[in-house]
Enzyme design. Structure first.
Site, PDB file in Angstrom:
ATOM      1  N   GLU A   4      -1.573  -5.990  -1.642  1.00 58.77           N
ATOM      2  CA  GLU A   4      -2.447  -7.153  -1.816  1.00 58.77           C
ATOM      3  C   GLU A   4      -2.094  -8.211  -0.776  1.00 58.77           C
ATOM      4  O   GLU A   4      -0.917  -8.451  -0.489  1.00 58.77           O
ATOM      5  CB  GLU A   4      -2.254  -7.776  -3.206  1.00 58.77           C
ATOM      6  CG  GLU A   4      -2.793  -6.947  -4.365  1.00 58.77           C
ATOM      7  CD  GLU A   4      -4.294  -7.142  -4.609  1.00 58.77           C
ATOM      8  OE1 GLU A   4      -4.921  -7.963  -3.901  1.00 58.77           O
ATOM      9  OE2 GLU A   4      -4.824  -6.456  -5.495  1.00 58.77           O
TER      10      GLU A   4
ATOM     11  N   HIS B 156      -9.928  -1.598   0.439  1.00 54.32           N
ATOM     12  CA  HIS B 156     -10.443  -1.276  -0.895  1.00 54.32           C
ATOM     13  C   HIS B 156     -11.949  -1.003  -0.828  1.00 54.32           C
ATOM     14  O   HIS B 156     -12.472  -0.117  -1.499  1.00 54.32           O
ATOM     15  CB  HIS B 156     -10.140  -2.440  -1.845  1.00 54.32           C
ATOM     16  CG  HIS B 156     -10.207  -2.086  -3.287  1.00 54.32           C
ATOM     17  ND1 HIS B 156     -10.100  -3.026  -4.280  1.00 54.32           N
ATOM     18  CD2 HIS B 156     -10.387  -0.894  -3.921  1.00 54.32           C
ATOM     19  CE1 HIS B 156     -10.209  -2.425  -5.458  1.00 54.32           C
ATOM     20  NE2 HIS B 156     -10.387  -1.134  -5.272  1.00 54.32           N
TER      21      HIS B 156
ATOM     22  N   ASP C  88     -13.129  -6.179  -0.436  1.00 61.02           N
ATOM     23  CA  ASP C  88     -11.852  -6.560   0.181  1.00 61.02           C
ATOM     24  C   ASP C  88     -11.270  -5.436   1.044  1.00 61.02           C
ATOM     25  O   ASP C  88     -11.545  -4.271   0.774  1.00 61.02           O
ATOM     26  CB  ASP C  88     -10.832  -7.004  -0.894  1.00 61.02           C
ATOM     27  CG  ASP C  88     -10.573  -5.969  -1.988  1.00 61.02           C
ATOM     28  OD1 ASP C  88     -11.503  -5.246  -2.370  1.00 61.02           O
ATOM     29  OD2 ASP C  88      -9.424  -5.885  -2.448  1.00 61.02           O
TER      30      ASP C  88
HETATM   31 ZN   LIG Z   1      -8.974  -4.747  -4.124  1.00 62.12          ZN
END
Ligand SMILES: [Zn+2]
Length: 238
Positions: free
Chosen positions: A90, A132, A142
């Protein structure tokens, strides 16, 4: 590498298969505290292995050996359980639905150090480092068109096709679109046979552009989009 390990997430289970992908995300939240809480609290049922902050710190919540829950319902090259085969990273960024600010250079350089280590440790191919949105184009956007894939490419971490771009006066015809769809499938995207104006094609096309043609994000491809996909397929033999 130095990781911050004071927060742990129990949102994981056992991998079925070996690591071959890295999936990049943005956090889509306003604050870092909120993000850490979300990724670590059991009720959220989501997690990731690593979180790279705007100032370049890296949190590790889960061992790479475990299956974190970051990709959800996803697909790449006929593989559906992407979580089992991937490491989820992330990036702290509020995302399209809030401010979608620029990624910071500290963040990108820390990310690249992390990817370098993981690539060596798990022998991950350049073409298996994905967003993603690549593996879940219907649901996700994203890390988005502001993610600097070109910097990773310059550092020899990912593959990007390169073409001489044309100034375009006309649009691709249906034959061009059909060839483009076949190329998208060969690259790894899931694309069922249906009308080219369908939501599925639009979102998959946008996912391709957010990754490979960041200066032209549109519902439909232009000739440069189509040539980029063609170049990818010609250059990459798996
Ligand atoms: Zn994601």
């Amino acid at each position: 590498m130095k990781f911050i390990t004071k927060y742990k997430s129990e949102n994981y289970d056992i991998r079925v298969g070996e690591i071959k992908f890295i999936i990049l995300h943005y956090t889509a939240m306003k604050s870092l505290d909120e993000t850490i809480k979300h990724l670590c609290e059991p009720s959220s049922k989501v997690s990731c292995h690593y979180l790279v902050t705007k100032n370049g710190e890296i949190y590790q919540f889960i061992s790479s050996e475990k299956r974190a829950w970051h990709a959800g319902d996803s697909y790449w090259k006929a593989i559906k359980d992407i979580n089992s085969l991937s490491i989820g990273i992330e990036l702290e960024n509020s995302g399209h639905h809030i401010d979608f600010e620029e990624y910071t250079s500290n963040q990108i350089y820390a990310l690249m150090d992390l990817i370098k280590d993981l690539k060596i440790q798990y022998n991950i191919k350049k073409t298996n480092i994905l967003g993603h949105s690549d593996v879940a184009p219907l649901r996700k956007m994203d890390p988005g068109e502001k993610f600097p894939w070109h910097i990773l490419e310059k550092n020899n971490l990912v593959y990007l096709p390169k073409i001489n771009k044309f100034i375009l006066n006309n649009s691709p015809n249906q034959d061009d679109i059909e060839k483009y769809k076949i190329n998208l499938k060969n690259i790894g995207y899931k694309l069922p046979k249906n009308d080219h104006n369908s939501d599925y094609f639009i979102k998959t096309n946008r996912a391709f552009q957010m990754h490979f043609q960041q200066d032209f994000i549109s519902n439909l491809p232009n000739f440069n989009t189509i040539m980029l996909a063609q170049k990818y397929v010609e250059e990459i033999i798996d």
